[in-house]
Write an enzyme that holds these catalytic residues in place. Structure first.
Site, short mmCIF file in Angstrom:
data_model
loop_
_atom_site.label_atom_id
_atom_site.label_comp_id
_atom_site.label_asym_id
_atom_site.label_seq_id
_atom_site.Cartn_x
_atom_site.Cartn_y
_atom_site.Cartn_z
CG ASN A 236 -24.03 8.28 5.91
OD1 ASN A 236 -23.55 9.08 6.72
ND2 ASN A 236 -24.97 8.63 5.03
CG ASP A 309 -22.14 3.58 0.32
OD1 ASP A 309 -21.77 3.69 -0.86
OD2 ASP A 309 -23.12 4.16 0.80
CD GLU A 338 -18.83 5.93 -2.41
OE1 GLU A 338 -19.25 6.08 -3.56
OE2 GLU A 338 -19.59 5.79 -1.42
#
Length: 562
Positions: A236, A309, A338
Site C-alpha cells: 500500500n 499489510d 490484514e
C-alpha cells in the site's frame, strides 16, 4: 470491563457506518457475486447497486483486451434506501461459464460510455492444504533475538534494537519444540523504521536484520524441521526515502510521478503519515513492480506466502491482479490479508486472498473473556454464525494479541483467562496465531493508548530468553495445546455444533471423531451432563454421565464410545 484497543477505529461507530453507506450508495458498486469465488465451469451472477445519476444499459466481459461476452441488463429492481432518503436501482446480470482460467474484467456501459470496471479472477486456486493445519508463530523481528542473544531493552523503543534473522535461526529448536509449523515474520526489507512497514527497497533486506544468505539458511533450516516461513509484505505504501518516491518527488515530469497520488505539492499517505507515501496501485507499472518484488522472495528464497499489510488500502481490483499472478506461478503459497473491516466487507475479498486475519473474532474474544460483555449463549451463537457466514474455504486466522494491540495479559491481568481463551482459540477452525512471547507470559510496562496516544512499541518489547523471565508452566501448556490441535483434525476442520448452556460448550465433529469443548470462565463450579463416554485430551481422565468443572477451567473431551 469492556476493553477496546481501537483497532476497528470508526468502524465500531454506527454514525460512521451510516455515513459510509450513504457515500457507497452514490456510486456503482458490486454488491454480490455468486458463487463468491467463481470457477471456469460456473455460471456467474452479479448484483450491482446503481444510483440515480447512472443508467446502466449493457456490459462486456473482457480478457486480455479481447471482448469475450456481451450482455444487456436482464433484471432491474427498484430499491428504497432510508440512509439517502431516495431510490436506487439493483441490477442483476447472469453470464454463462467462462470456461478458462484468467483475469477478466467486467465493463458496464451507459449507452456507449464505459462507467464502471471491475476485475474478476476466474480460477481453481484454493488455500493450500498445508494451511488448514497451520499453527502460526508471529515474530516481530527487531525484538525477538539478536544472533544467539536476547535483544537488549532500550528506553528509546522507536529505534532499531537489532533483532535479526540469525536470532530467529538460533531459536528454531525452541519454536520446533513448541510444535509450530508456520512462522510469520514482520517486514525484513530495507526500511527507515524499527517496525519495517515503510520499505526503502523491496528487493533488499535491511542490514541490521540480516542478509539474503541468512534468509536462505533460515528458510532451509526451518523447512527441514517442517516449518514454513511467511513474510510480511507492504504494497500500500513505502518509505519516503525509497529512491522511487524521491525521484517522483523531485521531478514532476518523471514517469514515476504517476506511481503515487500527488495533489499539487502534496501527496496521499498512509493515514496522514508523511514518511509513508501511498502507492498508486491503479498504475500498471507500480502494480508490476510490487508483483515482481513479491515473486522474487518466493522464487529465490522459498518463501511460502505473505501476510499482506493494510489490505483495505489498495483498490480491491489490485488484489484480483496480485492474487491471480502469484497463485498462477506459485499455487502452493498462502496469502492472508490484514483486512480491518466488518465481516460483510471482508467477505468481498474472497477469491482475492486465501484468508484474512479475523479482527471481528479478536474483538469478541477479548470482549467476552476479559470484558464479560456477552453471555455464554450470545458468545457461542456469534461464533456459530461467523463459522456459517464464512465457511471453511476462506481461511480465518485467529489471534488474541498482536503487535498493534495491548498484550492480552496487560489487559486481563490473569493467566487463567489467557489459558481459557487460548483453549477456545485452538478449538475452532480459524488458524491460530501465537504472538512471540505470548506463550511465555509476556506483558508490557505501559498501555499503548496511554494519554490518548498510540504507543505500539510497548506491545513490541524485547522477548526474554533467560529462564527466570519466562513462565515455563505456561510454555508447557501451549506445547500441549498445540500438540492436541495437530493430533485431532476435528479441532481444525470439524463442524461446529453449538450447545447452549451456562458455560462455553460446543462440539467439533468430523466423520472420524467428535470432541466436546467445555470452558467455564466463572469463579464457581459448574455441572455438565454428558451423553456418552469421553476421554479428556489434557489429563487422559475418563468421564461418563456428568462432569464437574471447577472455577476457571476447561476440558477438551474426545468421545470414545462410538
Amino acid at each position: 470491563m469492556i476493553y477496546d484497543d481501537k483497532i476497528f477505529g470508526d468502524l465500531c461507530h454506527k454514525e460512521f457506518l451510516v455515513e459510509r453507506e450513504v457515500k457507497k450508495l452514490e456510486e456503482i458498486y458490486l454488491e454480490e457475486v455468486l458463487p463468491e469465488d467463481p470457477k471456469p465451469e460456473d455460471e456467474i451472477e452479479f448484483t450491482f447497486n446503481c444510483p440515480l445519476k447512472f443508467h446502466i444499459t449493457s456490459g462486456k466481459i473482457v480478457k486480455d483486451n479481447r471482448e469475450i461476452y456481451t450482455f444487456n441488463i436482464q433484471e432491474r429492481k427498484t430499491q428504497w434506501n432510508d440512509s439517502i432518503f431516495n431510490f436506487s436501482e439493483i441490477i442483476k446480470i447472469k453470464i454463462p461459464p467462462l470456461k478458462e482460467n484468467g483475469l477478466y474484467q467486467i465493463h458496464l456501459y451507459e449507452m456507449n460510455e464505459k462507467i464502471y470496471e471491475q476485475y474478476l479472477s476466474i480460477d481453481n486456486f484454493e488455500a493450500p492444504l498445508w494451511s488448514e493445519e497451520s499453527i502460526i508463530y508471529h515474530i516481530f523481528i527487531d525484538r525477538f533475538a539478536k544472533d544467539e542473544k536476547e535483544v537488549e531493552y532500550s528506553e528509546n523503543l522507536k529505534e532499531k534494537l537489532g533483532g535479526n534473522l540469525k536470532g530467529i535461526l538460533s531459536r528454531l529448536d525452541y519454536i520446533e519444540n513448541l510444535g509450530i509449523n508456520t512462522i510469520w515474520i514482520s517486514p525484513i526489507f530495507k526500511s527507515t523504521s524499527y517496525h519495517g512497514y515503510d520499505i526503502e527497497d523491496y528487493f533488499e533486506i535491511d542490514p541490521i536484520w540480516g542478509t539474503k544468505e541468512d534468509l536462505k539458511k533460515l528458510v532451509r533450516e526451518a523447512f527441514n524441521r517442517g516449518i514454513r516461513i511467511i513474510l510480511d509484505f507492504v504494497p500500500n505504501h513505502m518509505s519516503y526515502k525509497n529512491p522511487i518516491f524521491q525521484k517522483a518527488l523531485k521531478d514532476k515530469n518523471s514517469n514515476l510521478r504517476s506511481w503515487f497520488i500527488f495533489k499539487g505539492e502534496d501527496y496521499e499517505t498512509f493515514f496522514g503519515v508523511k514518511s509513508m507515501p501511498k502507492i498508486n496501485l491503479k498504475n500498471k507499472e507500480a502494480i508490476d513492480y510490487i508483483i515482481n518484488a513479491a515473486k522474487y522472495w518466493i522464487r529465490e528464497f522459498g518463501i511460502s506466502g505473505y501476510r499482506m499489510d493494510h489490505a483495505t488500502g489498495p483498490d480491491i481490483n489490485f488484489w484480483s491482479i496480485f492474487y491471480y499472478n502469484l497463485k498462477s506461478e506459485f499455487p502452493e503459497t498462502f496469502y492472508f490479508g490484514e483486512i480491518v473491516e466488518t465481516p460483510k466487507e471482508t467477505k468481498k475479498y474472497v477469491g482475492k486472498f486465501d484468508g484474512t486475519l479475523d479482527f471481528y473474532l479478536f474483538k469478541i474474544i477479548r470482549d467476552f473473556f476479559i470484558g464479560k460483555r456477552w453471555s455464554t449463549k450470545e458468545f457461542v451463537k456469534m461464533i456459530d454464525l461467523e463459522e456459517k457466514f464464512y465457511g471453511n474455504k476462506f481461511k480465518r486466522i485467529s489471534f488474541l494479541e498482536n503487535h498493534d494491540s495491548n498484550r492480552f495479559l496487560w489487559v486481563a491481568k490473569d493467566k487463567k483467562l489467557l489459558r481459557l481463551a487460548s483453549i477456545f482459540q485452538f478449538s475452532i477452525n480459524a488458524i491460530p496465531i501465537i504472538y512471540n512471547g505470548q506463550e511465555m507470559g509476556c506483558s508490557q510496562y505501559r498501555d499503548i493508548l496511554e494519554g490518548n496516544r498510540t504507543l505500539h512499541e510497548h506491545a513490541r518489547l524485547p522477548i526474554p530468553w533467560s529462564d527466570d523471565k519466562q513462565d515455563k508452566e505456561l510454555i508447557d501448556f501451549y506445547r500441549q495445546l498445540v500438540k492436541i490441535r495437530k493430533s485431532h483434525p476435528a479441532l481444525y476442520k470439524g463442524t461446529f455444533i453449538p450447545i447452549f448452556s451456562d458455560m462455553i460448550s460446543f462440539i467439533k465433529e468430523t466423520q472420524e471423531e467428535s470432541i466436546l469443548v467445555l470452558i467455564n470462565i466463572e469463579d464457581k463450579e459448574e455441572i455438565f451432563n454428558l451423553n456418552g463416554t469421553y476421554r479428556d485430551l489434557f489429563s487422559g481422565n475418563i468421564y461418563t454421565n456428568s462432569l464437574k468443572l471447577g472455577p476457571m477451567s476447561a476440558h477438551l473431551l474426545l468421545r470414545i464410545d462410538h
